[in-house]
Design a protein around this motif. Sequence first.
Motif, PDB file in Angstrom:
ATOM      1  N   GLY A  59       0.762  -1.230  -0.039  1.00 18.88           N
ATOM      2  CA  GLY A  59      -0.024   0.090  -0.029  1.00 18.88           C
ATOM      3  C   GLY A  59       0.883   1.233   0.037  1.00 18.88           C
ATOM      4  O   GLY A  59       2.218   1.192   0.254  1.00 18.88           O
ATOM      5  N   GLY A  60       0.247   2.379  -0.205  1.00 17.42           N
ATOM      6  CA  GLY A  60       0.987   3.601  -0.230  1.00 17.42           C
ATOM      7  C   GLY A  60       1.103   3.861  -1.724  1.00 17.42           C
ATOM      8  O   GLY A  60       2.367   3.641  -2.275  1.00 17.42           O
ATOM      9  N   LYS A  61       0.131   4.934  -2.257  1.00 12.89           N
ATOM     10  CA  LYS A  61       0.111   5.129  -3.611  1.00 12.89           C
ATOM     11  C   LYS A  61       1.280   5.952  -4.179  1.00 12.89           C
ATOM     12  O   LYS A  61       1.877   5.952  -5.270  1.00 12.89           O
ATOM     13  CB  LYS A  61      -0.883   5.865  -4.070  1.00 12.89           C
ATOM     14  N   LYS A  93      -7.105   4.978   6.628  1.00 12.56           N
ATOM     15  CA  LYS A  93      -5.693   5.109   5.736  1.00 12.56           C
ATOM     16  C   LYS A  93      -4.891   3.989   6.152  1.00 12.56           C
ATOM     17  O   LYS A  93      -4.327   3.259   5.374  1.00 12.56           O
ATOM     18  CB  LYS A  93      -5.075   6.435   5.789  1.00 12.56           C
ATOM     19  N   ARG A  96      -6.305   0.622   5.051  1.00 12.06           N
ATOM     20  CA  ARG A  96      -6.060   0.361   3.635  1.00 12.06           C
ATOM     21  C   ARG A  96      -4.564   0.271   3.488  1.00 12.06           C
ATOM     22  O   ARG A  96      -4.333  -0.809   2.717  1.00 12.06           O
ATOM     23  CB  ARG A  96      -6.752   1.688   3.197  1.00 12.06           C
ATOM     24  N   ASP A  97      -3.958   1.088   3.534  1.00 11.24           N
ATOM     25  CA  ASP A  97      -2.406   0.891   3.464  1.00 11.24           C
ATOM     26  C   ASP A  97      -1.477  -0.029   3.746  1.00 11.24           C
ATOM     27  O   ASP A  97      -0.517  -0.500   3.512  1.00 11.24           O
ATOM     28  CB  ASP A  97      -1.973   2.345   3.314  1.00 11.24           C
ATOM     29  N   LYS A 122       2.735  -3.342  -8.145  1.00 13.10           N
ATOM     30  CA  LYS A 122       3.172  -2.187  -7.232  1.00 13.10           C
ATOM     31  C   LYS A 122       4.763  -2.022  -7.784  1.00 13.10           C
ATOM     32  O   LYS A 122       5.224  -0.792  -7.758  1.00 13.10           O
ATOM     33  CB  LYS A 122       3.504  -2.607  -5.585  1.00 13.10           C
TER      34      LYS A 122
END
Length: 182
Positions: A59-61, A93, A96-97, A122
């Motif tokens: 995660g973590g765009k 957040k 999710r991440d 990713k």
Amino acid sequence: MEGTGASSGKMAEAFRGEYYQKVDSKARVLIPAAFRRVLDAGDTRTPESPRTRMVIVYGGKHRAFCECYSFAEAEQLAAQVAQLPPGSKARLKAERDLITLSATTEVDDDGRIVLPPKVREKLGITPEMLKDGIDSALAGATNRFTLWRRDVYEELFLDAIDDEDDDDTDPLALLGQAVPGV
């Protein structure tokens, strides 16, 4: 679990060093022996789970890498997320991440893992890249290690360190342990 960091107040053996490993055509990558020892220490094997498990957080765009945790460290991370107020923006957040966008994988008898499809996505590893094999970088970071595509690691991580090192700050000074005049 003895020595797993935050819960015992004592740091377990840390992930240290950087290693470059080939990702083969089947998306398998060898976990360095030093990292496997830390992963082994952070997982209790059972008849249902006879192999060492690890958790890869993708995660973590804005991240170009994944973070890899021993199973025990991943459980501690989840406990920290659970401490955030339910329904808060920070918790949503973090869930999710750090929790949802993660994958649990097992280290095989040869010390390898198969990179899950979402992890390959990713890292920007395409099926075409896998045909010839592509290099990865695994970089120790105390209670976890980061997993990169090697070219991205060298461009983003190592170059960023070089830029930051221009100020001549002794890294021990960041910990308040620098020896004056040395």
